[in-house]
Design a protein around this motif. Structure first.
Motif, PDB file in Angstrom:
ATOM      1  N   HIS A  20       0.817  -1.207   0.000  1.00  0.00           N
ATOM      2  CA  HIS A  20       0.000   0.000   0.000  1.00  0.00           C
ATOM      3  C   HIS A  20       0.851   1.257   0.000  1.00  0.00           C
ATOM      4  N   GLU A  21       2.134   1.151   0.351  1.00  0.00           N
ATOM      5  CA  GLU A  21       3.010   2.320   0.357  1.00  0.00           C
ATOM      6  C   GLU A  21       4.319   2.135  -0.395  1.00  0.00           C
ATOM      7  N   LYS A  22       4.870   0.968  -0.358  1.00  0.00           N
ATOM      8  CA  LYS A  22       6.205   0.748  -0.921  1.00  0.00           C
ATOM      9  C   LYS A  22       6.123  -0.203  -2.105  1.00  0.00           C
ATOM     10  N   GLU A  23       5.513   0.250  -3.152  1.00  0.00           N
ATOM     11  CA  GLU A  23       5.272  -0.607  -4.310  1.00  0.00           C
ATOM     12  C   GLU A  23       6.542  -1.007  -5.057  1.00  0.00           C
ATOM     13  N   GLU A  24       7.628  -0.295  -4.832  1.00  0.00           N
ATOM     14  CA  GLU A  24       8.848  -0.560  -5.592  1.00  0.00           C
ATOM     15  C   GLU A  24       9.644  -1.760  -5.095  1.00  0.00           C
ATOM     16  N   ILE A  25       9.220  -2.383  -4.026  1.00  0.00           N
ATOM     17  CA  ILE A  25       9.980  -3.502  -3.487  1.00  0.00           C
ATOM     18  C   ILE A  25       9.319  -4.830  -3.897  1.00  0.00           C
ATOM     19  N   ASP A  49      -8.120  -7.649  11.586  1.00  0.00           N
ATOM     20  CA  ASP A  49      -9.525  -7.304  11.807  1.00  0.00           C
ATOM     21  C   ASP A  49     -10.371  -8.143  10.858  1.00  0.00           C
ATOM     22  N   ASP A  50     -11.345  -8.843  11.386  1.00  0.00           N
ATOM     23  CA  ASP A  50     -12.200  -9.728  10.577  1.00  0.00           C
ATOM     24  C   ASP A  50     -11.376 -10.698   9.733  1.00  0.00           C
ATOM     25  N   ASN A  51     -10.392 -11.334  10.352  1.00  0.00           N
ATOM     26  CA  ASN A  51      -9.511 -12.314   9.692  1.00  0.00           C
ATOM     27  C   ASN A  51      -8.712 -11.731   8.528  1.00  0.00           C
ATOM     28  N   ARG A  52      -8.494 -10.424   8.532  1.00  0.00           N
ATOM     29  CA  ARG A  52      -7.740  -9.770   7.464  1.00  0.00           C
ATOM     30  C   ARG A  52      -6.660  -8.901   8.100  1.00  0.00           C
ATOM     31  N   ALA A  53      -5.420  -9.091   7.678  1.00  0.00           N
ATOM     32  CA  ALA A  53      -4.320  -8.265   8.170  1.00  0.00           C
ATOM     33  C   ALA A  53      -4.489  -6.862   7.605  1.00  0.00           C
ATOM     34  N   THR A  54      -4.526  -5.864   8.480  1.00  0.00           N
ATOM     35  CA  THR A  54      -4.808  -4.498   8.044  1.00  0.00           C
ATOM     36  C   THR A  54      -3.670  -3.515   8.284  1.00  0.00           C
ATOM     37  N   THR A  55      -2.794  -3.826   9.238  1.00  0.00           N
ATOM     38  CA  THR A  55      -1.746  -2.876   9.612  1.00  0.00           C
ATOM     39  C   THR A  55      -0.440  -3.618   9.851  1.00  0.00           C
ATOM     40  N   TYR A  56       0.636  -2.999   9.386  1.00  0.00           N
ATOM     41  CA  TYR A  56       1.994  -3.559   9.472  1.00  0.00           C
ATOM     42  C   TYR A  56       2.835  -2.580  10.275  1.00  0.00           C
ATOM     43  N   ALA A  57       3.525  -3.084  11.286  1.00  0.00           N
ATOM     44  CA  ALA A  57       4.506  -2.276  12.012  1.00  0.00           C
ATOM     45  C   ALA A  57       5.817  -3.049  12.032  1.00  0.00           C
ATOM     46  N   GLY A  58       6.870  -2.416  11.535  1.00  0.00           N
ATOM     47  CA  GLY A  58       8.214  -2.974  11.608  1.00  0.00           C
ATOM     48  C   GLY A  58       8.943  -2.259  12.726  1.00  0.00           C
ATOM     49  N   ILE A  59       9.362  -2.997  13.755  1.00  0.00           N
ATOM     50  CA  ILE A  59       9.922  -2.365  14.952  1.00  0.00           C
ATOM     51  C   ILE A  59      11.202  -3.058  15.417  1.00  0.00           C
ATOM     52  N   LYS A  60      11.926  -2.329  16.235  1.00  0.00           N
ATOM     53  CA  LYS A  60      13.106  -2.904  16.879  1.00  0.00           C
ATOM     54  C   LYS A  60      13.406  -2.098  18.141  1.00  0.00           C
ATOM     55  N   ILE A  61      13.748  -2.771  19.216  1.00  0.00           N
ATOM     56  CA  ILE A  61      14.206  -2.089  20.423  1.00  0.00           C
ATOM     57  C   ILE A  61      15.710  -1.886  20.278  1.00  0.00           C
ATOM     58  N   ILE A  79      -3.706  -0.631   5.520  1.00  0.00           N
ATOM     59  CA  ILE A  79      -4.358  -0.718   4.215  1.00  0.00           C
ATOM     60  C   ILE A  79      -5.197   0.541   4.018  1.00  0.00           C
ATOM     61  N   LYS A  80      -5.409   0.894   2.790  1.00  0.00           N
ATOM     62  CA  LYS A  80      -6.172   2.101   2.473  1.00  0.00           C
ATOM     63  C   LYS A  80      -7.656   1.762   2.408  1.00  0.00           C
ATOM     64  N   ASP A  81      -8.367   2.106   3.456  1.00  0.00           N
ATOM     65  CA  ASP A  81      -9.820   2.005   3.452  1.00  0.00           C
ATOM     66  C   ASP A  81     -10.358   2.992   4.480  1.00  0.00           C
ATOM     67  N   LYS A  82     -11.646   2.993   4.696  1.00  0.00           N
ATOM     68  CA  LYS A  82     -12.256   3.995   5.565  1.00  0.00           C
ATOM     69  C   LYS A  82     -11.810   3.901   7.020  1.00  0.00           C
ATOM     70  N   LYS A  83     -11.236   2.776   7.426  1.00  0.00           N
ATOM     71  CA  LYS A  83     -10.812   2.593   8.808  1.00  0.00           C
ATOM     72  C   LYS A  83      -9.294   2.673   8.978  1.00  0.00           C
ATOM     73  N   ASN A  84      -8.547   3.133   7.961  1.00  0.00           N
ATOM     74  CA  ASN A  84      -7.091   3.055   8.069  1.00  0.00           C
ATOM     75  C   ASN A  84      -6.521   3.880   9.224  1.00  0.00           C
ATOM     76  N   LEU A  85      -7.078   5.064   9.495  1.00  0.00           N
ATOM     77  CA  LEU A  85      -6.575   5.851  10.625  1.00  0.00           C
ATOM     78  C   LEU A  85      -6.881   5.132  11.943  1.00  0.00           C
ATOM     79  N   GLN A  86      -8.049   4.533  12.056  1.00  0.00           N
ATOM     80  CA  GLN A  86      -8.405   3.774  13.256  1.00  0.00           C
ATOM     81  C   GLN A  86      -7.426   2.622  13.458  1.00  0.00           C
ATOM     82  N   TYR A  87      -7.102   1.894  12.387  1.00  0.00           N
ATOM     83  CA  TYR A  87      -6.149   0.789  12.480  1.00  0.00           C
ATOM     84  C   TYR A  87      -4.773   1.292  12.918  1.00  0.00           C
ATOM     85  N   THR A  88      -4.353   2.400  12.320  1.00  0.00           N
ATOM     86  CA  THR A  88      -3.034   2.951  12.639  1.00  0.00           C
ATOM     87  C   THR A  88      -2.966   3.366  14.104  1.00  0.00           C
TER      88      THR A  88
END
Length: 139
Positions: A20-25, A49-61, A79-88
């Motif tokens: 949804h953001e990094k199409e070049e990879i 949410d509803d058996n669908r992965a909606t948000t990705y976070a890549g993290i490291k301590i 993902i880009k939909d009406k709930k994306n800010l809520q998911y984020t």
């Protein structure tokens, strides 16, 4: 909603969100990079949410002299939909708790500031703009 770390056999699910953001990879490049980053304790957290992965976070301590022990959020993509800010924001709330549980002093996070709705939500959650990021490609 469920938030959890994904295992390496589930990488394609994370890759679909990343598209949804990094199409070049390519998937191959993504997979290679994740395997390399995993050696450095990189984690991929997904919100489902509803058996669908909606948000990705890549993290490291990490720990350094300036920020002490901190959670570095490398990617936070919904993902880009009406709930994306809520998911984020749901993921961000989880990551703040994750940082507290791991005794982190700070959270480092950069994002595209052109998303004004996200920008306002980040500030409402206590984040402050700290410094600029400079990048130079090494050839």
């Amino acid at each position: 909603m469920q938030i959890r770390e994904i295992i390496l056999t589930e990488l394609y699910t994370a890759y679909e969100i990343l598209q949804h953001e990094k199409e070049e990879i390519s998937y191959k490049e993504f997979e290679d990079l994740v395997y390399e980053m995993k050696k450095e304790n990189y984690k991929i957290i997904t919100l489902i949410d509803d058996n669908r992965a909606t948000t990705y976070a890549g993290i490291k301590i990490e720990t350094n002299l300036k920020y002490k022990k901190h959670l570095h959020i490398y990617e936070l993509i919904s993902i880009k939909d009406k709930k994306n800010l809520q998911y984020t924001m749901e993921m961000l709330s989880y990551l703040i708790d994750f940082a507290k549980m791991n005794l982190c002093k700070n959270i480092l996070f950069s994002f595209n500031e052109s998303d004004s709705e996200l920008n306002l939500s980040i500030i409402k959650n206590g984040f402050q703009k700290a410094e600029s990021l400079y990048i130079k490609e090494v050839k």
